[in-house]
Design a protein around this motif. Structure first.
Motif, PDB file in Angstrom:
ATOM      1  N   ALA A 174       3.191  17.170  -1.519  1.00 38.75           N
ATOM      2  CA  ALA A 174       3.917  16.578  -0.394  1.00 38.75           C
ATOM      3  C   ALA A 174       4.669  15.326  -0.840  1.00 38.75           C
ATOM      4  CB  ALA A 174       2.943  16.240   0.736  1.00 38.75           C
ATOM      5  N   LYS A 175       3.989  14.445  -1.583  1.00 38.64           N
ATOM      6  CA  LYS A 175       4.643  13.220  -2.060  1.00 38.64           C
ATOM      7  C   LYS A 175       5.787  13.541  -3.006  1.00 38.64           C
ATOM      8  CE  LYS A 175       0.750  11.094  -3.258  1.00 38.64           C
ATOM      9  NZ  LYS A 175      -0.182  10.041  -3.709  1.00 38.64           N
ATOM     10  N   THR A 176       5.564  14.504  -3.901  1.00 34.48           N
ATOM     11  CA  THR A 176       6.617  14.878  -4.850  1.00 34.48           C
ATOM     12  C   THR A 176       7.834  15.408  -4.099  1.00 34.48           C
ATOM     13  OG1 THR A 176       5.016  15.333  -6.599  1.00 34.48           O
ATOM     14  CG2 THR A 176       7.182  16.385  -6.807  1.00 34.48           C
ATOM     15  N   TRP A 177       7.623  16.271  -3.111  1.00 32.76           N
ATOM     16  CA  TRP A 177       8.736  16.817  -2.342  1.00 32.76           C
ATOM     17  C   TRP A 177       9.494  15.702  -1.621  1.00 32.76           C
ATOM     18  CZ3 TRP A 177      10.206  17.151   2.837  1.00 32.76           C
ATOM     19  CH2 TRP A 177      11.263  18.028   3.115  1.00 32.76           C
ATOM     20  N   LEU A 178       8.767  14.780  -1.024  1.00 34.77           N
ATOM     21  CA  LEU A 178       9.407  13.689  -0.286  1.00 34.77           C
ATOM     22  C   LEU A 178      10.205  12.756  -1.196  1.00 34.77           C
ATOM     23  CD1 LEU A 178       6.557  12.964   2.239  1.00 34.77           C
ATOM     24  CD2 LEU A 178       8.905  13.600   2.844  1.00 34.77           C
ATOM     25  N   ARG A 179       9.775  12.585  -2.443  1.00 34.14           N
ATOM     26  CA  ARG A 179      10.461  11.683  -3.389  1.00 34.14           C
ATOM     27  C   ARG A 179      11.591  12.355  -4.147  1.00 34.14           C
ATOM     28  NH1 ARG A 179       4.938   9.952  -5.679  1.00 34.14           N
ATOM     29  NH2 ARG A 179       5.362  11.809  -6.873  1.00 34.14           N
ATOM     30  N   SER A 180      11.650  13.682  -4.148  1.00 31.43           N
ATOM     31  CA  SER A 180      12.592  14.417  -5.001  1.00 31.43           C
ATOM     32  C   SER A 180      13.927  14.670  -4.312  1.00 31.43           C
ATOM     33  CB  SER A 180      11.987  15.771  -5.401  1.00 31.43           C
ATOM     34  OG  SER A 180      10.788  15.567  -6.116  1.00 31.43           O
ATOM     35  N   ILE A 181      14.988  14.567  -5.106  1.00 35.74           N
ATOM     36  CA  ILE A 181      16.333  14.852  -4.602  1.00 35.74           C
ATOM     37  C   ILE A 181      16.365  16.288  -4.093  1.00 35.74           C
ATOM     38  CG2 ILE A 181      18.727  15.180  -5.343  1.00 35.74           C
ATOM     39  CD1 ILE A 181      18.311  12.759  -7.193  1.00 35.74           C
ATOM     40  N   ASN A 182      17.040  16.477  -2.940  1.00 32.73           N
ATOM     41  CA  ASN A 182      17.017  17.771  -2.270  1.00 32.73           C
ATOM     42  C   ASN A 182      18.427  18.099  -1.782  1.00 32.73           C
ATOM     43  OD1 ASN A 182      16.644  19.759  -0.131  1.00 32.73           O
ATOM     44  ND2 ASN A 182      14.454  19.277  -0.284  1.00 32.73           N
ATOM     45  N   ARG A 183      18.904  19.298  -2.088  1.00 30.37           N
ATOM     46  CA  ARG A 183      20.255  19.699  -1.661  1.00 30.37           C
ATOM     47  C   ARG A 183      20.395  19.718  -0.150  1.00 30.37           C
ATOM     48  NH1 ARG A 183      21.832  24.911  -5.020  1.00 30.37           N
ATOM     49  NH2 ARG A 183      21.314  25.681  -2.962  1.00 30.37           N
ATOM     50  N   ALA A 184      19.316  20.031   0.558  1.00 30.66           N
ATOM     51  CA  ALA A 184      19.371  20.083   2.023  1.00 30.66           C
ATOM     52  C   ALA A 184      19.728  18.729   2.626  1.00 30.66           C
ATOM     53  CB  ALA A 184      18.037  20.572   2.590  1.00 30.66           C
ATOM     54  N   PHE A 185      19.531  17.669   1.851  1.00 27.90           N
ATOM     55  CA  PHE A 185      19.814  16.302   2.327  1.00 27.90           C
ATOM     56  C   PHE A 185      20.965  15.682   1.554  1.00 27.90           C
ATOM     57  CE2 PHE A 185      15.309  17.217   3.074  1.00 27.90           C
ATOM     58  CZ  PHE A 185      15.318  17.168   4.455  1.00 27.90           C
ATOM     59  N   GLY A 186      21.871  16.506   1.064  1.00 24.20           N
ATOM     60  CA  GLY A 186      23.036  15.978   0.354  1.00 24.20           C
ATOM     61  C   GLY A 186      22.654  15.303  -0.946  1.00 24.20           C
ATOM     62  N   ASP A 231       0.830  -1.212   0.000  1.00 24.01           N
ATOM     63  CA  ASP A 231       0.000   0.000   0.000  1.00 24.01           C
ATOM     64  C   ASP A 231       0.862   1.257   0.000  1.00 24.01           C
ATOM     65  OD1 ASP A 231      -2.300  -1.530   0.036  1.00 24.01           O
ATOM     66  OD2 ASP A 231      -2.706  -1.195   2.170  1.00 24.01           O
ATOM     67  N   THR A 232       1.935   1.238   0.765  1.00 22.25           N
ATOM     68  CA  THR A 232       2.827   2.390   0.849  1.00 22.25           C
ATOM     69  C   THR A 232       3.533   2.624  -0.481  1.00 22.25           C
ATOM     70  OG1 THR A 232       3.116   1.940   3.203  1.00 22.25           O
ATOM     71  CG2 THR A 232       4.700   3.448   2.184  1.00 22.25           C
ATOM     72  N   ALA A 233       3.988   1.540  -1.109  1.00 20.82           N
ATOM     73  CA  ALA A 233       4.629   1.654  -2.419  1.00 20.82           C
ATOM     74  C   ALA A 233       3.651   2.221  -3.452  1.00 20.82           C
ATOM     75  CB  ALA A 233       5.159   0.294  -2.864  1.00 20.82           C
ATOM     76  N   LEU A 234       2.417   1.756  -3.425  1.00 25.05           N
ATOM     77  CA  LEU A 234       1.399   2.282  -4.348  1.00 25.05           C
ATOM     78  C   LEU A 234       1.124   3.754  -4.071  1.00 25.05           C
ATOM     79  CD1 LEU A 234      -1.157  -0.679  -4.430  1.00 25.05           C
ATOM     80  CD2 LEU A 234       0.295   0.116  -6.320  1.00 25.05           C
ATOM     81  N   TYR A 235       1.035   4.106  -2.816  1.00 28.04           N
ATOM     82  CA  TYR A 235       0.770   5.488  -2.417  1.00 28.04           C
ATOM     83  C   TYR A 235       1.838   6.430  -2.974  1.00 28.04           C
ATOM     84  CZ  TYR A 235      -0.043   9.512   0.640  1.00 28.04           C
ATOM     85  OH  TYR A 235      -0.284  10.770   1.128  1.00 28.04           O
ATOM     86  N   PHE A 236       3.101   6.044  -2.838  1.00 22.90           N
ATOM     87  CA  PHE A 236       4.202   6.881  -3.296  1.00 22.90           C
ATOM     88  C   PHE A 236       4.579   6.648  -4.760  1.00 22.90           C
ATOM     89  CE2 PHE A 236       5.086   7.428   1.246  1.00 22.90           C
ATOM     90  CZ  PHE A 236       5.340   8.785   1.274  1.00 22.90           C
ATOM     91  N   GLU A 237       4.005   5.612  -5.364  1.00 23.43           N
ATOM     92  CA  GLU A 237       4.331   5.241  -6.742  1.00 23.43           C
ATOM     93  C   GLU A 237       5.828   4.975  -6.877  1.00 23.43           C
ATOM     94  OE1 GLU A 237       2.649   8.235  -9.326  1.00 23.43           O
ATOM     95  OE2 GLU A 237       0.641   7.938  -8.489  1.00 23.43           O
ATOM     96  N   VAL A 238       6.340   4.173  -5.944  1.00 23.47           N
ATOM     97  CA  VAL A 238       7.745   3.756  -5.955  1.00 23.47           C
ATOM     98  C   VAL A 238       7.779   2.234  -5.885  1.00 23.47           C
ATOM     99  CG1 VAL A 238       8.538   5.894  -4.830  1.00 23.47           C
ATOM    100  CG2 VAL A 238       8.024   3.878  -3.432  1.00 23.47           C
TER     101      VAL A 238
END
Length: 175
Positions: free
Chosen positions: A133-145, A72-79
């Motif tokens: 929210a999902k897009t932000w959580l899945r996207s590469i972010n400079r703040a997290f190296g 369910d979590t994988a489907l939710y995030f489409e990962v």
């Protein structure tokens, strides 16, 4: 699917008042379509319960979440489900065995899924949109190296860093 308690602590010690069950009932009825399935899955229900304050997180985590919540979590995030298994700290063979038996995950893996749901709820509040929210959580972010915030959620220090950045975004401070 439902998470039910046995009236015992993980140590086997009997509890005087067994914890109240966290029901993750899923209505797959009228919604239909891809969006309906994503909105009605168990992970989305967990996020919704957190937002509404209905989740009894500690007791549910101690009992363990159903292993089907991984899918369910994988489907939710489409990962890929392997990504979620990794965040939950479960290897492929263990996850398959749990699912085959219809068993619950252990408390540590359940807590990692709960942590992910908690941060999703926070991100939804900050971005005022589930997809954002999902897009932000899945996207590469400079703040997290140059790693996606979602990939920090397998540890509490990582989750604290993600929450800190979300707080900075919410208050308009530089992250």
């Amino acid at each position: 699917m439902s998470i039910r308690g046995s009236g015992k602590r993980p140590s086997g010690e009997k509890v005087a008042n067994p914890p109240v069950a966290l029901d993750l009932e899923i209505d797959s009825g009228a919604a239909g379509g891809k969006m309906g399935r994503l909105q009605q899955n168990g992970f989305a229900k967990l996020v919704s319960d957190l937002v509404q304050g209905q989740c009894r997180g500690v007791d549910a985590i101690r009992r363990g979440f159903p292993s089907t919540l991984l899918k369910d979590t994988a489907l939710y995030f489409e990962v890929p489900i392997g990504h979620i298994r990794s965040l939950a700290g479960l290897n492929e063979s263990t996850a398959h065995a749990l699912t085959r038996r219809g068993a619950n995950m252990d408390p540590a893996s359940s807590e990692r899924i709960w942590r992910l749901a908690h941060v999703v709820a926070m991100a939804q509040d900050v971005f005022e949109d589930d997809e954002a929210a999902k897009t932000w959580l899945r996207s590469i972010n400079r703040a997290f190296g140059d790693v996606a915030p979602m990939d920090y959620l397998d540890t509490e220090p990582g989750a604290m860093a993600v929450r800190q950045v979300l707080n900075a975004i919410a208050t308009g401070r530089a992250a």
